[in-house]
Scaffold this active site. Sequence first.
Site, short mmCIF file in Angstrom:
data_model
loop_
_atom_site.label_atom_id
_atom_site.label_comp_id
_atom_site.label_asym_id
_atom_site.label_seq_id
_atom_site.Cartn_x
_atom_site.Cartn_y
_atom_site.Cartn_z
N THR A 138 27.23 12.57 16.03
CA THR A 138 26.60 13.81 16.49
C THR A 138 25.59 13.53 17.62
O THR A 138 25.01 12.44 17.67
CB THR A 138 25.88 14.49 15.31
OG1 THR A 138 25.00 15.50 15.80
CG2 THR A 138 25.03 13.50 14.50
N ASP A 139 25.35 14.55 18.44
CA ASP A 139 24.33 14.40 19.48
C ASP A 139 22.93 14.28 18.89
O ASP A 139 21.98 13.89 19.57
CB ASP A 139 24.40 15.55 20.50
CG ASP A 139 24.17 16.92 19.89
OD1 ASP A 139 24.01 17.03 18.66
OD2 ASP A 139 24.14 17.91 20.67
N GLU A 140 22.78 14.65 17.59
CA GLU A 140 21.44 14.59 16.98
C GLU A 140 20.91 13.17 16.88
O GLU A 140 19.71 12.98 16.68
CB GLU A 140 21.45 15.26 15.60
CG GLU A 140 21.74 16.73 15.69
CD GLU A 140 21.30 17.55 14.49
OE1 GLU A 140 20.49 17.07 13.69
OE2 GLU A 140 21.81 18.67 14.35
N TYR A 178 18.93 13.69 8.09
CA TYR A 178 20.35 13.79 8.45
C TYR A 178 20.66 12.95 9.69
O TYR A 178 21.56 12.09 9.69
CB TYR A 178 20.75 15.26 8.69
CG TYR A 178 22.05 15.41 9.46
CD1 TYR A 178 23.27 15.07 8.88
CD2 TYR A 178 22.06 15.85 10.79
CE1 TYR A 178 24.46 15.17 9.60
CE2 TYR A 178 23.23 15.96 11.51
CZ TYR A 178 24.43 15.63 10.92
OH TYR A 178 25.60 15.73 11.63
N LYS A 232 22.99 9.53 10.24
CA LYS A 232 24.14 9.45 11.16
C LYS A 232 23.93 8.32 12.18
O LYS A 232 24.87 7.59 12.51
CB LYS A 232 24.34 10.78 11.90
CG LYS A 232 24.77 11.95 11.03
CD LYS A 232 26.15 11.79 10.42
CE LYS A 232 27.29 11.88 11.41
NZ LYS A 232 28.61 11.84 10.74
P1 NAD Z 1 30.99 19.98 6.56
O1 NAD Z 1 29.74 19.85 5.75
O2 NAD Z 1 31.58 21.32 6.80
O3 NAD Z 1 32.13 19.06 5.95
C1 NAD Z 1 31.89 17.80 5.38
C2 NAD Z 1 33.03 17.51 4.42
O4 NAD Z 1 32.80 16.20 3.87
C3 NAD Z 1 33.09 18.47 3.23
O5 NAD Z 1 34.42 18.91 3.06
C4 NAD Z 1 32.65 17.63 2.03
O6 NAD Z 1 33.29 18.00 0.82
C5 NAD Z 1 33.09 16.23 2.48
N1 NAD Z 1 32.34 15.18 1.80
C6 NAD Z 1 30.98 15.12 1.62
N2 NAD Z 1 30.67 14.00 0.93
C7 NAD Z 1 31.83 13.34 0.71
C8 NAD Z 1 32.15 12.11 0.07
N3 NAD Z 1 31.20 11.35 -0.49
N4 NAD Z 1 33.44 11.72 0.02
C9 NAD Z 1 34.43 12.49 0.58
N5 NAD Z 1 34.18 13.66 1.18
C10 NAD Z 1 32.89 14.09 1.26
O7 NAD Z 1 30.64 19.26 7.94
P2 NAD Z 1 31.23 19.51 9.39
O8 NAD Z 1 30.34 20.45 10.11
O9 NAD Z 1 32.68 19.77 9.30
O10 NAD Z 1 30.97 18.07 10.03
C11 NAD Z 1 31.97 17.04 9.94
C12 NAD Z 1 31.46 15.80 10.65
O11 NAD Z 1 31.16 16.12 12.02
C13 NAD Z 1 30.16 15.26 10.06
O12 NAD Z 1 30.23 13.86 10.07
C14 NAD Z 1 29.08 15.74 11.02
O13 NAD Z 1 27.99 14.85 11.04
C15 NAD Z 1 29.82 15.75 12.33
N6 NAD Z 1 29.38 16.72 13.34
C16 NAD Z 1 29.23 18.03 13.05
C17 NAD Z 1 28.87 18.93 14.04
C18 NAD Z 1 28.71 20.40 13.76
O14 NAD Z 1 28.25 21.15 14.62
N7 NAD Z 1 29.09 20.91 12.59
C19 NAD Z 1 28.66 18.48 15.35
C20 NAD Z 1 28.81 17.10 15.62
C21 NAD Z 1 29.19 16.25 14.62
O1 DAU Z 2 24.23 19.07 17.18
C1 DAU Z 2 25.19 18.76 16.23
C2 DAU Z 2 24.69 19.19 14.86
O2 DAU Z 2 24.72 20.61 14.84
C3 DAU Z 2 25.51 18.60 13.72
O3 DAU Z 2 25.35 17.21 13.72
C4 DAU Z 2 25.06 19.18 12.37
O4 DAU Z 2 25.92 18.71 11.34
C5 DAU Z 2 25.15 20.68 12.46
O5 DAU Z 2 24.66 21.25 11.24
C6 DAU Z 2 24.33 21.21 13.63
O6 DAU Z 2 22.90 21.01 13.41
P1 DAU Z 2 21.81 22.13 13.74
O7 DAU Z 2 20.60 21.87 12.94
O8 DAU Z 2 21.65 22.30 15.21
O9 DAU Z 2 22.62 23.43 13.21
P2 DAU Z 2 22.16 24.71 12.34
O10 DAU Z 2 23.32 25.65 12.35
O11 DAU Z 2 21.57 24.34 11.03
O12 DAU Z 2 21.00 25.32 13.23
C7 DAU Z 2 21.22 25.70 14.59
C8 DAU Z 2 19.89 26.20 15.14
O13 DAU Z 2 19.58 27.46 14.51
C9 DAU Z 2 18.71 25.29 14.86
O14 DAU Z 2 17.83 25.30 15.96
C10 DAU Z 2 18.03 25.92 13.65
C11 DAU Z 2 18.32 27.40 13.83
N1 DAU Z 2 18.48 28.20 12.58
C12 DAU Z 2 19.36 27.74 11.64
C13 DAU Z 2 19.55 28.43 10.46
C14 DAU Z 2 20.50 27.94 9.41
C15 DAU Z 2 17.78 29.37 12.40
O15 DAU Z 2 16.99 29.80 13.27
N2 DAU Z 2 17.97 30.06 11.23
C16 DAU Z 2 18.81 29.63 10.24
O16 DAU Z 2 18.89 30.31 9.18
#
Ligand code: NAD
Ligand code: DAU
Length: 339
Positions: A125-127, A153, A157
């Site tokens: 992730t970019d985080e 988190y 990562k």
């Molecule tokens: P998500 O939380 O929707 O999905 C995660 C999945 O992993 C779930 O299905 C969960 O059941 C499974 N899981 C959790 N623990 C496990 C374990 N111990 N063994 C097997 N499976 C397990 O997350 P997402 O948003 O789909 O993110 C997927 C990946 O992409 C993550 O690694 C996250 O860090 C990365 N990522 C997410 C974003 C985003 O914006 N959502 C952006 C960049 C990177």
């Molecule tokens: O940048 C990639 C990341 O993006 C991934 O690695 C993470 O898995 C994914 O969850 C996401 O992280 P963020 O913290 O950016 O996403 P989130 O949807 O939780 O929040 C997006 C923005 O919105 C953040 O600035 C917090 C704000 N927010 C979020 C929630 C849930 C609110 O203002 N209100 C809310 O209720």
Amino acid sequence: MKILVTGAAGFIGSNFVYYELDKHPEDQIVALDLLTYAGNLKNLDGCKDNPNFKFVKMDIRDRENINKLFEEEKFDIVVNFAAESHVDRSIEDPEVFLRTNIIGTEVLMDASLKYGVKRYHQVSTDEVYGDLPLEATDSFFTETTPLHTSSPYSASKASADLLVMAYHRTFGLNMSITRCSNNYGPYQFPEKLIPLMINNARHDKKLPVYGEGLNVRDWLHVCDHCAGIDLVMRNGRNGEVYNIGGHNERHNIEVVKTIIKALGKTDDLITYVTDRKGHDLRYAIDPTKIETELGWKPKYNFETGIKETIEWYMNNQEWMDDVTSGDYLTYYEKMYSKK
Ligand code: NAD
Ligand code: DAU
């Protein structure tokens, strides 16, 4: 080619399974997931009858069963999406983030080395880069930006990324890493900003915006992320990191107002609540490396992508009702009643 997709029942993992089966119908996909609160087998309903698809319920931390699976299946590629992914939960309870995101990665890499996997791909992730100042709109994360994390988190990562690079240098693991910005699209669990706001707005519930809503996220449609991962895990150079992002930066409040407008609601629903602890200000990706080396280009712009996404959630209200019943209500009460 046989590909193991971990975290396949989550948001991006499930979209990736559909992407792969469609783009590479000759390949076999083994979809693995522990089915935590974030994993939903219904996300994979559309491919359960595909002969090239198989689902395995397993924990990536379970070394014994992971080794057995690798020995039986002889994977060519392992792509690791499995993770605890929600920043707010990591602030409440960091431990499971360390166990899944770091130890789970180690178990998968050990098995990859032991059973001759040709490419291990880590979805990061970019985080891991921390944040950028709000006002420095010409600054972006590149692959050489130092890791500088803010939340448990992102620290978990970044730890996993360092471990993947250590396995490359020390043990010769063939690996790649992608670091993507915020994704949006179908099947995202409504603890994250966009589906949470859509779900609340459809019930005329308050929309909880953290702080002043001025934090910036760089949004990418999940299908563009999947296309980037597919290119990197097949054609990316061994040992390299690739950033993925489409220059779609928006203040949170702009995203919330877009959702309100699309659903025909009013701004009265917005409520400004206590800010997230350690809240990252701005994320912005420079995707030059993946564009120039691998020819990746996003297909979606934010305006059409968000419109389609809102429509998807409104056309799949049964899915939304299903995932927001039971434990979700307890989660919502716990996280938002104090704000
Ligand atoms: P998500 O939380 O929707 O999905 C995660 C999945 O992993 C779930 O299905 C969960 O059941 C499974 N899981 C959790 N623990 C496990 C374990 N111990 N063994 C097997 N499976 C397990 O997350 P997402 O948003 O789909 O993110 C997927 C990946 O992409 C993550 O690694 C996250 O860090 C990365 N990522 C997410 C974003 C985003 O914006 N959502 C952006 C960049 C990177
Ligand atoms: O940048 C990639 C990341 O993006 C991934 O690695 C993470 O898995 C994914 O969850 C996401 O992280 P963020 O913290 O950016 O996403 P989130 O949807 O939780 O929040 C997006 C923005 O919105 C953040 O600035 C917090 C704000 N927010 C979020 C929630 C849930 C609110 O203002 N209100 C809310 O209720």
